[in-house]
Scaffold this motif. Sequence first.
Motif, PDB file in Angstrom:
ATOM      1  N   ILE A 226       0.893  -1.171  -0.094  1.00 21.49           N
ATOM      2  CA  ILE A 226       0.044   0.024   0.069  1.00 21.49           C
ATOM      3  C   ILE A 226       1.002   1.135  -0.126  1.00 21.49           C
ATOM      4  N   ALA A 227       0.369   2.352  -0.462  1.00 23.10           N
ATOM      5  CA  ALA A 227       1.026   3.700  -0.383  1.00 23.10           C
ATOM      6  C   ALA A 227       0.364   4.712   0.559  1.00 23.10           C
ATOM      7  N   ILE A 228       0.858   5.091   1.469  1.00 21.93           N
ATOM      8  CA  ILE A 228       0.289   6.109   2.363  1.00 21.93           C
ATOM      9  C   ILE A 228       0.896   7.460   2.159  1.00 21.93           C
ATOM     10  N   PRO A 229       0.179   8.424   2.153  1.00 22.10           N
ATOM     11  CA  PRO A 229       0.434   9.543   1.964  1.00 22.10           C
ATOM     12  C   PRO A 229       1.081  10.024   3.303  1.00 22.10           C
ATOM     13  N   ILE A 230       2.084  10.945   3.373  1.00 13.73           N
ATOM     14  CA  ILE A 230       2.492  11.668   4.451  1.00 13.73           C
ATOM     15  C   ILE A 230       3.228  12.950   4.374  1.00 13.73           C
ATOM     16  N   PRO A 231       2.817  13.714   5.373  1.00  9.81           N
ATOM     17  CA  PRO A 231       3.421  15.045   5.316  1.00  9.81           C
ATOM     18  C   PRO A 231       4.708  15.413   5.203  1.00  9.81           C
ATOM     19  N   HIS A 232       5.148  16.529   4.782  1.00 12.55           N
ATOM     20  CA  HIS A 232       6.606  16.721   4.523  1.00 12.55           C
ATOM     21  C   HIS A 232       7.215  16.088   3.503  1.00 12.55           C
ATOM     22  N   ARG A 233       6.504  15.467   2.754  1.00 12.25           N
ATOM     23  CA  ARG A 233       7.169  14.446   1.446  1.00 12.25           C
ATOM     24  C   ARG A 233       6.078  14.594   0.551  1.00 12.25           C
TER      25      ARG A 233
END
Length: 567
Positions: A226-233
């Motif tokens: 899975i791909a998880i969107p994360i902040p600062h990236r």
Amino acid sequence: METLRQRLRSIDQKGYKAYKTIEGTYSFPLFTLAIDHVQGDPFAEPSKIRVIVPRAKTVLAAEWTDTKPRRIRCEDLLARRIHRELRQWSARARGSGKSGLVLIDAPGQKVLERTAVQVADETIAVCLSVGLPANGRRILAKEAETIFFEQIPSVIERAVYGLREEDIRAAVELADQQHAIRRYLREHGLVAFVKNGAILPRESGVSDKPLQRGAVPFQSPPELEIAIPIPHRAEPVKGMGIRKGITLIVGGGYHGKSTLLQALEHGVYDHIAGDGREFVITDSGAVKIRAEDGRSVASVDISPLIGTLPYGKETSRFSTENASGSTSQAASMIEMIEAGASVFLIDEDTSATNLLMRDARMQALVAKDAEPITPYIDKARQLFHDYGISTVLVVGGLGDYLDIADCVIKMEQYVPFDVTEEAKRIAAQMPSGRKAEGGESFGRIRERIPLAESLNSQKGKKAKAAARGRHVIQYGQTDLLLYALEQLVDDSQTRAIAAALLYMERKGWLDGKKTIRQLLDAIEEQWDRQGLGSVSFRKGHPGELARPRRFELVAALNRLRTLRCTQ
Ligand code: ADP
Ligand code: MG
């Protein structure tokens, strides 16, 4: 400041007790120094002091601590920096006992809420322990002066005033990212995430540091990625997601099954950059469940898993001073449902086989009415359906479990493969021949209400409630053994558990009305609202505490040999 210098000079060479006169608060150019508690002699626990720094003079602006995970991260960062600076000085030891030691409760690989550094709106409070210097029992005031007027100012100058924005940014951004993944898991029906590239094996069985050489980085099977969107990236993080339900980790011996499960156990906590498990994140309600023969059990209704014992011994209020493998593990399961767990992490290596499984041949040889145990294989699905508790189970030998799995991960040479389809095919082609024994539902859990007499620290002559390392708490006259708590990860958590038990005793919280769950909620609420140190009866410096989860706290309570419950 000058008062402190004068006081120290006036007690030079005197008996150690004269150090008591320096207790108090002093203004220094860079900070306020509070000497909260002075030790009785050079060999006793070091003295407790706090250094209070005005936040406005540092780069730690309000925005860096605007969420709780961020604040904890900044406190953690400062504690690590102070520890590093203190170590530069520690080579120069001097005098008797703990003379000259200056210590902070330094964090390890995990980032935990701890009392060592407390960042408030206006101030940063640093809690230190100081071995006030002596020669024999004679005060060495010059050496004490060096500590207060050179060492501590220099350490604070470098570690706190020397803090740069980029240090904070790196730490805080990682905290934001870990927090975002935790939230994503909750919102998407997942119980755990292991990022591609994560390093799971540790240096040794007794070290929490990453294996330095030859570690095979984790790589998700494509089916589970899975791909998880994360902040600062800009790019999302990719890795393996484990869904709610029943997941098996299978594979040959020594192929990395337990290592993966242990990484999941530890993923309930955040790790520092460079640990290898920064992005191994597990639902914070995940608990390791294992066998622990010899433990005590107090009034637990284990009847969903273990029915009437030989000679008609009922198990709806099961108590013992000496549990067997299967009864200990069953009791732990029920206790963790009672405490509100969301995931059970189970390893065949540390389980009672007869609790996990009873195969067709045993069912034929030993009739159900002569076997008190209903094996977990017949209960895991009900547990998920009735209580929403998922299972992640490591199995090497118990193939019948393929029947009940939602997902099967095979470890081969430390590489995971999704073998769910194959497992389903095999299960269909080779029926286990066993009969389900679990009945209609998991069964009700009776919530226990502990009685006041459960906590009696007064009985002992010496220490009332004190942690002795990570795994032993001396409580009154009883030794509380916590060796089986694999998710107890810091000695300071053990101290906090001891403090919380003592607090509940002294405050009379065990009044014969509150359930265990209510007591846990109350302690957590107190920690949230009034801070971790609020369970300590010390003035000023609260002692070296790190926050345990409710599950480790209740596990300690459940193992108290004095625990008694109503009815
Ligand atoms: P199992 O539970 O399948 O028998 P373990 O998880 O105990 O196997 O792992 C066996 C050994 O392999 C351990 O010493 C562990 O540290 C090591 N190991 C596990 N995973 C890795 C990895 N990804 N890279 C290198 N060594 C590993
Ligand atoms: Mg193993």
